[in-house]
Design a protein around this motif. Structure first.
Motif, PDB file in Angstrom:
ATOM      1  N   PRO A  45       0.832  -1.205   0.000  1.00  0.00           N
ATOM      2  CA  PRO A  45       0.000   0.000   0.000  1.00  0.00           C
ATOM      3  C   PRO A  45       0.871   1.261   0.000  1.00  0.00           C
ATOM      4  CG  PRO A  45      -0.871  -1.601   1.550  1.00  0.00           C
ATOM      5  CD  PRO A  45       0.455  -2.142   1.070  1.00  0.00           C
ATOM      6  N   GLY A  46       0.592   2.165  -0.920  1.00  0.00           N
ATOM      7  CA  GLY A  46       1.353   3.405  -1.007  1.00  0.00           C
ATOM      8  C   GLY A  46       2.512   3.371  -2.000  1.00  0.00           C
ATOM      9  N   SER A  47       2.761   2.213  -2.617  1.00  0.00           N
ATOM     10  CA  SER A  47       3.847   2.144  -3.612  1.00  0.00           C
ATOM     11  C   SER A  47       3.561   3.077  -4.785  1.00  0.00           C
ATOM     12  CB  SER A  47       3.983   0.723  -4.173  1.00  0.00           C
ATOM     13  OG  SER A  47       4.483  -0.184  -3.224  1.00  0.00           O
ATOM     14  N   VAL A  48       4.619   3.694  -5.285  1.00  0.00           N
ATOM     15  CA  VAL A  48       4.518   4.524  -6.492  1.00  0.00           C
ATOM     16  C   VAL A  48       5.471   3.950  -7.537  1.00  0.00           C
ATOM     17  CG1 VAL A  48       4.826   6.828  -7.490  1.00  0.00           C
ATOM     18  CG2 VAL A  48       3.983   6.591  -5.134  1.00  0.00           C
ATOM     19  N   ILE A  49       4.940   3.714  -8.732  1.00  0.00           N
ATOM     20  CA  ILE A  49       5.774   3.257  -9.848  1.00  0.00           C
ATOM     21  C   ILE A  49       5.747   4.345 -10.903  1.00  0.00           C
ATOM     22  CG2 ILE A  49       6.099   1.492 -11.626  1.00  0.00           C
ATOM     23  CD1 ILE A  49       4.371  -0.346  -9.990  1.00  0.00           C
ATOM     24  N   SER A  50       6.915   4.832 -11.295  1.00  0.00           N
ATOM     25  CA  SER A  50       6.946   5.857 -12.326  1.00  0.00           C
ATOM     26  C   SER A  50       7.521   5.259 -13.600  1.00  0.00           C
ATOM     27  CB  SER A  50       7.796   7.037 -11.866  1.00  0.00           C
ATOM     28  OG  SER A  50       9.112   6.625 -11.601  1.00  0.00           O
ATOM     29  N   LEU A  51       6.779   5.439 -14.688  1.00  0.00           N
ATOM     30  CA  LEU A  51       7.195   4.899 -15.975  1.00  0.00           C
ATOM     31  C   LEU A  51       7.767   6.021 -16.836  1.00  0.00           C
ATOM     32  CD1 LEU A  51       4.031   2.710 -16.650  1.00  0.00           C
ATOM     33  CD2 LEU A  51       6.231   1.944 -15.776  1.00  0.00           C
ATOM     34  N   PHE A  52       8.926   5.735 -17.437  1.00  0.00           N
ATOM     35  CA  PHE A  52       9.584   6.685 -18.330  1.00  0.00           C
ATOM     36  C   PHE A  52       9.733   6.016 -19.690  1.00  0.00           C
ATOM     37  CE2 PHE A  52      10.793   7.822 -14.082  1.00  0.00           C
ATOM     38  CZ  PHE A  52      10.953   9.207 -14.077  1.00  0.00           C
ATOM     39  N   GLY A  53       9.568   6.793 -20.736  1.00  0.00           N
ATOM     40  CA  GLY A  53       9.776   6.235 -22.077  1.00  0.00           C
ATOM     41  C   GLY A  53       8.846   6.876 -23.089  1.00  0.00           C
ATOM     42  N   ASP A  54       9.258   6.819 -24.344  1.00  0.00           N
ATOM     43  CA  ASP A  54       8.532   7.475 -25.436  1.00  0.00           C
ATOM     44  C   ASP A  54       7.183   6.827 -25.723  1.00  0.00           C
ATOM     45  OD1 ASP A  54      10.640   9.188 -25.774  1.00  0.00           O
ATOM     46  OD2 ASP A  54      11.575   7.986 -27.366  1.00  0.00           O
ATOM     47  N   LEU A  55       6.431   7.505 -26.544  1.00  0.00           N
ATOM     48  CA  LEU A  55       5.148   6.996 -27.026  1.00  0.00           C
ATOM     49  C   LEU A  55       5.347   5.631 -27.697  1.00  0.00           C
ATOM     50  CD1 LEU A  55       2.139   7.814 -27.584  1.00  0.00           C
ATOM     51  CD2 LEU A  55       2.919   8.595 -29.817  1.00  0.00           C
ATOM     52  N   GLY A  56       4.530   4.661 -27.317  1.00  0.00           N
ATOM     53  CA  GLY A  56       4.549   3.364 -27.976  1.00  0.00           C
ATOM     54  C   GLY A  56       5.601   2.387 -27.480  1.00  0.00           C
ATOM     55  N   VAL A  57       6.314   2.717 -26.390  1.00  0.00           N
ATOM     56  CA  VAL A  57       7.319   1.756 -25.890  1.00  0.00           C
ATOM     57  C   VAL A  57       6.685   0.619 -25.094  1.00  0.00           C
ATOM     58  CG1 VAL A  57       9.395   3.195 -25.883  1.00  0.00           C
ATOM     59  CG2 VAL A  57       7.907   3.147 -23.864  1.00  0.00           C
ATOM     60  N   GLY A  58       5.480   0.859 -24.567  1.00  0.00           N
ATOM     61  CA  GLY A  58       4.817  -0.207 -23.811  1.00  0.00           C
ATOM     62  C   GLY A  58       4.472   0.154 -22.378  1.00  0.00           C
ATOM     63  N   LYS A  59       4.392   1.431 -22.081  1.00  0.00           N
ATOM     64  CA  LYS A  59       4.079   1.840 -20.702  1.00  0.00           C
ATOM     65  C   LYS A  59       2.702   1.333 -20.276  1.00  0.00           C
ATOM     66  CE  LYS A  59       4.680   6.250 -21.700  1.00  0.00           C
ATOM     67  NZ  LYS A  59       5.098   6.090 -23.120  1.00  0.00           N
ATOM     68  N   THR A  60       1.720   1.501 -21.169  1.00  0.00           N
ATOM     69  CA  THR A  60       0.369   1.057 -20.808  1.00  0.00           C
ATOM     70  C   THR A  60       0.319  -0.468 -20.677  1.00  0.00           C
ATOM     71  OG1 THR A  60      -0.607   3.037 -21.792  1.00  0.00           O
ATOM     72  CG2 THR A  60      -2.068   1.151 -21.473  1.00  0.00           C
ATOM     73  N   HIS A  61       1.069  -1.163 -21.524  1.00  0.00           N
ATOM     74  CA  HIS A  61       1.119  -2.628 -21.383  1.00  0.00           C
ATOM     75  C   HIS A  61       1.773  -3.037 -20.064  1.00  0.00           C
ATOM     76  CE1 HIS A  61      -0.260  -2.667 -25.482  1.00  0.00           C
ATOM     77  NE2 HIS A  61      -0.537  -3.955 -25.306  1.00  0.00           N
ATOM     78  N   PHE A  62       2.758  -2.291 -19.639  1.00  0.00           N
ATOM     79  CA  PHE A  62       3.377  -2.555 -18.342  1.00  0.00           C
ATOM     80  C   PHE A  62       2.334  -2.419 -17.230  1.00  0.00           C
ATOM     81  CE2 PHE A  62       6.019  -1.975 -14.650  1.00  0.00           C
ATOM     82  CZ  PHE A  62       7.149  -2.729 -14.922  1.00  0.00           C
ATOM     83  N   VAL A  63       1.497  -1.389 -17.319  1.00  0.00           N
ATOM     84  CA  VAL A  63       0.433  -1.204 -16.312  1.00  0.00           C
ATOM     85  C   VAL A  63      -0.550  -2.380 -16.365  1.00  0.00           C
ATOM     86  CG1 VAL A  63      -1.414   0.316 -15.487  1.00  0.00           C
ATOM     87  CG2 VAL A  63       0.682   1.318 -16.447  1.00  0.00           C
ATOM     88  N   LYS A  64      -0.848  -2.869 -17.567  1.00  0.00           N
ATOM     89  CA  LYS A  64      -1.715  -4.054 -17.683  1.00  0.00           C
ATOM     90  C   LYS A  64      -1.159  -5.223 -16.884  1.00  0.00           C
ATOM     91  CE  LYS A  64      -3.231  -3.446 -22.504  1.00  0.00           C
ATOM     92  NZ  LYS A  64      -4.647  -3.184 -22.636  1.00  0.00           N
ATOM     93  N   GLY A  65       0.157  -5.402 -16.949  1.00  0.00           N
ATOM     94  CA  GLY A  65       0.801  -6.492 -16.215  1.00  0.00           C
ATOM     95  C   GLY A  65       0.697  -6.309 -14.711  1.00  0.00           C
ATOM     96  N   ILE A  66       0.881  -5.074 -14.262  1.00  0.00           N
ATOM     97  CA  ILE A  66       0.740  -4.782 -12.830  1.00  0.00           C
ATOM     98  C   ILE A  66      -0.695  -5.107 -12.386  1.00  0.00           C
ATOM     99  CG2 ILE A  66       0.706  -2.932 -11.082  1.00  0.00           C
ATOM    100  CD1 ILE A  66       3.541  -3.407 -11.951  1.00  0.00           C
ATOM    101  N   ALA A  67      -1.654  -4.648 -13.189  1.00  0.00           N
ATOM    102  CA  ALA A  67      -3.067  -4.854 -12.846  1.00  0.00           C
ATOM    103  C   ALA A  67      -3.397  -6.355 -12.805  1.00  0.00           C
ATOM    104  CB  ALA A  67      -3.959  -4.122 -13.844  1.00  0.00           C
ATOM    105  N   GLU A  68      -2.887  -7.084 -13.785  1.00  0.00           N
ATOM    106  CA  GLU A  68      -3.096  -8.542 -13.797  1.00  0.00           C
ATOM    107  C   GLU A  68      -2.510  -9.181 -12.552  1.00  0.00           C
ATOM    108  OE1 GLU A  68      -1.703 -11.267 -16.968  1.00  0.00           O
ATOM    109  OE2 GLU A  68      -2.784  -9.905 -18.322  1.00  0.00           O
ATOM    110  N   GLY A  69      -1.295  -8.766 -12.218  1.00  0.00           N
ATOM    111  CA  GLY A  69      -0.609  -9.317 -11.049  1.00  0.00           C
ATOM    112  C   GLY A  69      -1.353  -9.044  -9.755  1.00  0.00           C
ATOM    113  N   LEU A  70      -2.037  -7.904  -9.721  1.00  0.00           N
ATOM    114  CA  LEU A  70      -2.795  -7.565  -8.507  1.00  0.00           C
ATOM    115  C   LEU A  70      -4.239  -8.063  -8.598  1.00  0.00           C
ATOM    116  CD1 LEU A  70      -1.409  -3.955  -7.816  1.00  0.00           C
ATOM    117  CD2 LEU A  70      -0.863  -6.071  -6.596  1.00  0.00           C
ATOM    118  N   GLU A  71      -4.481  -8.879  -9.602  1.00  0.00           N
ATOM    119  CA  GLU A  71      -5.783  -9.540  -9.778  1.00  0.00           C
ATOM    120  C   GLU A  71      -6.944  -8.587 -10.010  1.00  0.00           C
ATOM    121  OE1 GLU A  71      -6.181 -12.487  -6.673  1.00  0.00           O
ATOM    122  OE2 GLU A  71      -4.223 -13.350  -7.182  1.00  0.00           O
ATOM    123  N   TYR A  72      -6.646  -7.493 -10.701  1.00  0.00           N
ATOM    124  CA  TYR A  72      -7.722  -6.611 -11.155  1.00  0.00           C
ATOM    125  C   TYR A  72      -8.299  -7.233 -12.424  1.00  0.00           C
ATOM    126  CZ  TYR A  72     -10.082  -2.722 -13.356  1.00  0.00           C
ATOM    127  OH  TYR A  72     -11.012  -1.938 -13.981  1.00  0.00           O
TER     128      TYR A  72
END
Ligand SMILES: Nc1ncnc2c1ncn2[C@@H]1O[C@H](COP(=O)(O)OP(=O)(O)O)[C@@H](O)[C@H]1O
Ligand SMILES: [Mg+2]
Length: 139
Positions: free
Chosen positions: A26-53
């Motif tokens: 609880p309270g973790s912050v993940i900051s994503l850096f990188g250009d358009l289309g590198v996969g930042k949103t896909h990375f968030v999908k993985g986090i969400a899957e891992g947390l069973e959302y």
């Protein structure tokens, strides 16, 4: 600690993020850096899957923040692309979200670097070619 990973496809990025999600609290912050289309949103999908959302994860381009509630931890997914100053950032509720016991993930963290907590997990994604990405995690 610095960790480097080469992702060979979209699925690799998702499963790498999924494994990283196991260390979130609880309270973790993940900051994503990188250009358009590198996969930042896909990375968030993985986090969400891992947390069973169970729902969809999409880029919060227009609304600035998407809330993914009901998994092991609530997730607040920000797109900081259009955030240009402290007033903007305050008005998104960013600081309150950090305090409320969920996980905050920011895309376009370049725009809010001065407002990242000291214990932020920094994830930098760079494009190697069409399907390969280098992912560097610093914490
Ligand atoms: N290894 C990879 N990891 C993540 N996405 C990849 C990879 N290889 C190709 N892609 C593609 O790159 C795009 C990444 O999109 P997205 O996650 O929305 O990026 P961003 O949020 O950084 O703009 C998608 O079309 C995805 O299919
Ligand atoms: Mg995105």
């Amino acid at each position: 600690m610095r960790e480097e990973f080469v992702s060979n496809c979209e699925k690799d990025t998702i499963s790498f993020a999924k494994s990283l999600s196991k260390s979130l609290t609880p309270g973790s912050v993940i900051s994503l850096f990188g250009d358009l289309g590198v996969g930042k949103t896909h990375f968030v999908k993985g986090i969400a899957e891992g947390l069973e959302y169970r729902g969809d994860v999409t880029s919060p381009t227009f609304n600035i923040v998407n809330e993914y509630l009901g998994g092991k931890l609530n997730i607040y997914h920000f797109d900081m692309y259009r955030i240009t100053g402290w007033d903007d950032l305050y008005s998104t509720g960013y600081f309150e979200y950090i305090e409320n016991g969920g996980v905050v993930i920011t895309e376009w963290s370049e725009n809010i670097e001065g407002a990242l907590p000291a214990d932020t997990i920094k994830v930098t994604i760079t494009r190697i070619d069409d399907t390969k990405r280098k992912i560097v995690v610093e914490r």
